[in-house]
Design an enzyme around this catalytic site. Structure first.
Site, PDB file in Angstrom:
ATOM      1  N   LYS A 170      38.791  46.358  47.750  1.00  0.00           N
ATOM      2  CA  LYS A 170      40.212  45.990  48.029  1.00  0.00           C
ATOM      3  C   LYS A 170      40.806  44.750  47.307  1.00  0.00           C
ATOM      4  O   LYS A 170      39.869  44.026  46.465  1.00  0.00           O
ATOM      5  CB  LYS A 170      40.063  44.552  49.038  1.00  0.00           C
ATOM      6  CG  LYS A 170      42.022  43.958  49.492  1.00  0.00           C
ATOM      7  CD  LYS A 170      41.852  42.613  49.878  1.00  0.00           C
ATOM      8  CE  LYS A 170      42.439  42.012  48.840  1.00  0.00           C
ATOM      9  NZ  LYS A 170      42.962  41.774  47.534  1.00  0.00           N
ATOM     10  N   SER A 225      39.649  33.944  40.639  1.00  0.00           N
ATOM     11  CA  SER A 225      39.265  32.290  40.289  1.00  0.00           C
ATOM     12  C   SER A 225      39.163  31.847  40.568  1.00  0.00           C
ATOM     13  O   SER A 225      37.702  31.795  41.616  1.00  0.00           O
ATOM     14  CB  SER A 225      40.747  31.724  39.553  1.00  0.00           C
ATOM     15  OG  SER A 225      41.341  32.078  41.922  1.00  0.00           O
ATOM     16  N   THR A 228      39.337  30.653  44.139  1.00  0.00           N
ATOM     17  CA  THR A 228      39.387  31.916  45.280  1.00  0.00           C
ATOM     18  C   THR A 228      37.830  32.021  45.938  1.00  0.00           C
ATOM     19  O   THR A 228      37.909  32.398  46.999  1.00  0.00           O
ATOM     20  CB  THR A 228      40.534  33.127  45.528  1.00  0.00           C
ATOM     21  OG1 THR A 228      42.132  32.853  44.868  1.00  0.00           O
ATOM     22  CG2 THR A 228      40.150  33.777  46.517  1.00  0.00           C
ATOM     23  N   GLY A 229      37.326  31.578  44.763  1.00  0.00           N
ATOM     24  CA  GLY A 229      35.907  32.402  44.567  1.00  0.00           C
ATOM     25  C   GLY A 229      34.904  31.409  45.517  1.00  0.00           C
ATOM     26  O   GLY A 229      33.752  31.309  45.762  1.00  0.00           O
ATOM     27  N   GLU A 246      32.671  36.896  39.892  1.00  0.00           N
ATOM     28  CA  GLU A 246      32.365  36.349  38.805  1.00  0.00           C
ATOM     29  C   GLU A 246      34.030  35.266  38.579  1.00  0.00           C
ATOM     30  O   GLU A 246      34.404  35.637  39.318  1.00  0.00           O
ATOM     31  CB  GLU A 246      32.575  38.033  38.306  1.00  0.00           C
ATOM     32  CG  GLU A 246      31.557  38.809  37.665  1.00  0.00           C
ATOM     33  CD  GLU A 246      30.203  37.731  37.170  1.00  0.00           C
ATOM     34  OE1 GLU A 246      30.764  36.750  36.635  1.00  0.00           O
ATOM     35  OE2 GLU A 246      29.145  38.234  36.617  1.00  0.00           O
ATOM     36  N   CYS A 280      38.698  37.166  31.532  1.00  0.00           N
ATOM     37  CA  CYS A 280      37.742  36.240  32.015  1.00  0.00           C
ATOM     38  C   CYS A 280      37.362  35.478  30.702  1.00  0.00           C
ATOM     39  O   CYS A 280      37.022  34.754  30.297  1.00  0.00           O
ATOM     40  CB  CYS A 280      36.920  36.885  32.645  1.00  0.00           C
ATOM     41  SG  CYS A 280      36.061  38.242  32.500  1.00  0.00           S
ATOM     42  N   GLU A 374      42.695  26.809  31.626  1.00  0.00           N
ATOM     43  CA  GLU A 374      42.341  28.361  31.326  1.00  0.00           C
ATOM     44  C   GLU A 374      43.553  28.808  31.634  1.00  0.00           C
ATOM     45  O   GLU A 374      44.462  29.271  32.570  1.00  0.00           O
ATOM     46  CB  GLU A 374      41.365  29.103  32.652  1.00  0.00           C
ATOM     47  CG  GLU A 374      41.502  30.262  32.614  1.00  0.00           C
ATOM     48  CD  GLU A 374      40.778  31.611  33.210  1.00  0.00           C
ATOM     49  OE1 GLU A 374      41.123  31.809  34.741  1.00  0.00           O
ATOM     50  OE2 GLU A 374      39.946  32.259  33.132  1.00  0.00           O
TER      51      GLU A 374
HETATM   52  P1  NAD Z   1      42.634  34.958  42.217  1.00  0.00           P
HETATM   53  O1  NAD Z   1      41.545  34.800  42.424  1.00  0.00           O
HETATM   54  O2  NAD Z   1      43.572  34.750  42.538  1.00  0.00           O
HETATM   55  O3  NAD Z   1      42.189  36.713  43.188  1.00  0.00           O
HETATM   56  C1  NAD Z   1      41.587  37.555  43.117  1.00  0.00           C
HETATM   57  C2  NAD Z   1      41.311  38.758  44.259  1.00  0.00           C
HETATM   58  O4  NAD Z   1      40.976  37.494  45.494  1.00  0.00           O
HETATM   59  C3  NAD Z   1      42.426  39.098  44.616  1.00  0.00           C
HETATM   60  O5  NAD Z   1      41.847  40.049  45.426  1.00  0.00           O
HETATM   61  C4  NAD Z   1      43.207  38.411  45.840  1.00  0.00           C
HETATM   62  O6  NAD Z   1      43.427  39.071  46.786  1.00  0.00           O
HETATM   63  C5  NAD Z   1      41.740  37.747  46.305  1.00  0.00           C
HETATM   64  N1  NAD Z   1      41.883  36.308  47.340  1.00  0.00           N
HETATM   65  C6  NAD Z   1      43.330  36.353  47.703  1.00  0.00           C
HETATM   66  N2  NAD Z   1      42.904  35.064  48.450  1.00  0.00           N
HETATM   67  C7  NAD Z   1      41.892  35.319  49.074  1.00  0.00           C
HETATM   68  C8  NAD Z   1      41.175  34.273  49.801  1.00  0.00           C
HETATM   69  N3  NAD Z   1      41.342  33.752  50.696  1.00  0.00           N
HETATM   70  N4  NAD Z   1      39.484  34.973  50.555  1.00  0.00           N
HETATM   71  C9  NAD Z   1      38.758  35.960  49.455  1.00  0.00           C
HETATM   72  N5  NAD Z   1      39.837  36.783  48.536  1.00  0.00           N
HETATM   73  C10 NAD Z   1      40.902  36.270  48.153  1.00  0.00           C
HETATM   74  O7  NAD Z   1      42.191  35.546  40.834  1.00  0.00           O
HETATM   75  P2  NAD Z   1      43.077  36.935  40.124  1.00  0.00           P
HETATM   76  O8  NAD Z   1      44.124  35.799  39.722  1.00  0.00           O
HETATM   77  O9  NAD Z   1      44.050  38.473  40.380  1.00  0.00           O
HETATM   78  O10 NAD Z   1      42.237  36.423  38.706  1.00  0.00           O
HETATM   79  C11 NAD Z   1      42.354  35.794  37.305  1.00  0.00           C
HETATM   80  C12 NAD Z   1      41.017  35.128  37.521  1.00  0.00           C
HETATM   81  O11 NAD Z   1      39.848  35.837  37.540  1.00  0.00           O
HETATM   82  C13 NAD Z   1      41.097  34.038  36.320  1.00  0.00           C
HETATM   83  O12 NAD Z   1      40.817  32.832  36.444  1.00  0.00           O
HETATM   84  C14 NAD Z   1      39.883  34.658  35.647  1.00  0.00           C
HETATM   85  O13 NAD Z   1      39.212  34.147  34.616  1.00  0.00           O
HETATM   86  C15 NAD Z   1      38.687  35.214  36.513  1.00  0.00           C
HETATM   87  N6  NAD Z   1      38.588  36.425  35.797  1.00  0.00           N
HETATM   88  C16 NAD Z   1      37.004  36.616  36.143  1.00  0.00           C
HETATM   89  C17 NAD Z   1      36.563  38.089  35.711  1.00  0.00           C
HETATM   90  C18 NAD Z   1      34.542  37.217  35.517  1.00  0.00           C
HETATM   91  O14 NAD Z   1      34.015  38.606  35.549  1.00  0.00           O
HETATM   92  N7  NAD Z   1      34.144  36.014  35.916  1.00  0.00           N
HETATM   93  C19 NAD Z   1      36.527  38.631  35.310  1.00  0.00           C
HETATM   94  C20 NAD Z   1      38.181  38.848  35.563  1.00  0.00           C
HETATM   95  C21 NAD Z   1      38.461  37.965  36.105  1.00  0.00           C
END
Ligand code: NAD
Length: 468
Positions: A170, A225, A228-229, A246, A280, A374
């Protein structure tokens, strides 16, 4: 207007509704993505569960050959996928943009195809034999962010397939189109149900949340993020899912007094501004020793001010817009607060649409929002230090621990400092340079588990030990 389809059980599925995906450079709609509901998720998981029955029985050689076929297919469509990434993510075709992302996806897919986790004999003597087997888990749920849509999809999908799992992916609602197309292409060479893709916005049926608690998904691999993680981890507890998380970073770079400022300027710039800072493991705070502080600031600005920022589809652009309004507003807020307190060396004012100029702000301190939060955008805070112990303490004074860097001519000294940094990866005289044979992951709140290499592959398996 192109309507994109999901792929469930090898077949195109439109969903009952659609949502528009916009080009961040122009605001034009690039395509319509299907809005899946929970029934679509159930169908995708059921298809993956069924496909697992035969996929998981394939020999190691068959799995490797299938992964190589996927890699080759993706290579044939690299330019098409790069264009789609640019039109939905905003990053330019050139520079470290979408063509580079597709190059990376090919490199990771190829390398991962060649990895293997053969049975290990732990003991073979008069007292008996002990064998360690690595077994696939079942259905893997992959949830991806919007910054590197194809590359991160490949990081999730390929190790899952290589170890005999099946997948439901997804993508982020901001950048679903390239993943929809990628999975369609993969399905040209894979059996039905092995890789399925569903899309939806985060309102209504939150598919990511539903995946995290789905009883038939055995593992979630999540990139996104920290907030969400954490939700994923909580929802996954009830079904004891395996997790690779991640998450965000607030990587520090530490510049020692012995550097040649001109020589490191380009590396510092790309460390902080790769993908417009929407990375990230980008350098998000820069600590510079007082002896070279002014010279480093000047050389960094001299390099940064010549970088062409523009429409991603223009062959001349090297950086593009910020991907979405929410992120643009966050960067604007953090830059505004930084400008009130520090000294703006470059940029500082929001541009047209989602364009934000490369921004460098000096004379900030720990505790300032642009340093502590961040930013995930094209704005770098610079902090002066006089004592290396203080700089290390500041670098570590964060709930995040993804990456870090040390800049010095003295590699032995830089390594000594690197080992004191609380983060998953530390680079010397560069920042953020990941590669498919080196495990990558965060410590503290930046994540759980690693991706890449043999260690990354192991996370898609359970251990079974056979005693005879
Ligand atoms: P986000 O957490 O907003 O979204 C990530 C994914 O989670 C999306 O697909 C979203 O639809 C989904 N999501 C939303 N609500 C959810 C829920 N309740 N349960 C499960 N999944 C849900 O992150 P973003 O804004 O898309 O990405 C930016 C963030 O990602 C930054 O903090 C960045 O540092 C991090 N990031 C980390 C890495 C890494 O490898 N560590 C790589 C890329 C980005």
């Amino acid at each position: 207007m192109t309507n994109f389809s999901m792929t469930i059980d090898g077949k195109p599925v439109s969903g009952q509704d659609t949502f528009p995906v916009k080009n961040p450079s122009t605001g034009e709609v690039t395509g319509l993505a299907p809005q899946a509901n929970l029934a679509d998720l159930d169908s995708a998981v059921a298809a993956a569960k069924k496909a697992f029955e035969t996929w998981s029985l394939k020999s190691d050689e068959e799995l490797q050959a299938a992964c190589e076929a996927v890699t080759a297919k993706m290579g044939e469509h690299a330019e098409e996928l790069a264009t789609l990434v640019t039109k939905e993510q905003g990053k330019p075709l050139n520079g470290l943009g979408s063509r580079w992302e597709l190059g990376g996806a090919g490199a990771w897919a190829g390398y991962t195809s060649g990895l293997s986790l053969p049975m290990k004999t732990l003991q073979d003597n008069n007292e008996g034999t002990v064998e360690l087997h690595r077994k696939p888990l079942g259905v893997v749920g992959s949830i991806t962010p919007w910054n590197f849509p194809v590359l991160i999809a490949i990081w999730h999908i390929m190790p899952a397939l290589r170890t005999g799992n099946t997948v439901v992916i997804k993508p982020s609602p901001y950048t679903p189109l390239s993943t929809l197309r990628l999975v369609e292409i993969m399905n040209e060479v894979l059996p039905a149900g092995v890789v399925n893709c569903i899309t939806g916005d985060d309102e209504g049926d939150n598919l990511g949340a539903a995946m995290s608690s789905h009883p038939d998904i055995r593992k979630i691999v999540f990139t996104g993020s920290c907030a969400t993680g954490q939700k994923v981890m909580m929802s996954a507890a009830e079904t004891m899912k395996r997790l690779t998380l991640e998450m965000g970073g607030n990587d520090a770079g530490i510049v020692l007094p012995d550097v040649d400022p001109k020589q490191i300027a380009e590396g510092l710039f790309w460390g902080g501004f790769i993908n417009n800072g929407q990375t990230c493991a980008a350098m998000k705070r820069l600590y510079v020793h007082e002896d070279v502080y002014d010279a480093v600031c000047n050389e960094l600005v001299a390099f940064a001010k010549n970088i062409p920022v523009g429409d991603g589809m223009s062959e001349d652009s090297v950086l593009g817009p910020i991907q979405n309004q929410m992120q643009f507003d966050k960067v604007s807020r953090l830059v505004k607060s930084g400008a009130e307190k520090g000294r703006v060396l470059l940029g500082g004012e929001p541009g047209e649409g989602l364009f934000f100029p490369v921004t460098i702000i000096a004379d900030l301190e720990d505790g300032d929002p642009l340093v502590d939060e961040e930013q995930f955008g094209p704005a770098l805070p610079i902090i002066k230090y006089s004592n290396i112990e203080d700089a290390i303490k500041s670098a570590n004074d964060s709930t995040n621990g993804l990456g870090g860097s040390v800049w010095s001519k003295d590699i032995a000294k830089a390594k000594e400092i690197a080992l004191q940094m609380e983060c998953g990866s530390v680079w010397i005289n560069k920042h953020g340079a990941i590669q498919p044979n080196a495990p990558f992951g965060g410590v503290k709140s930046s994540g759980i588990g690693v991706e890449f290499g043999e260690e990354g592959l192991q996370e898609y398996t359970d251990v079974q030990v056979v005693f005879s």
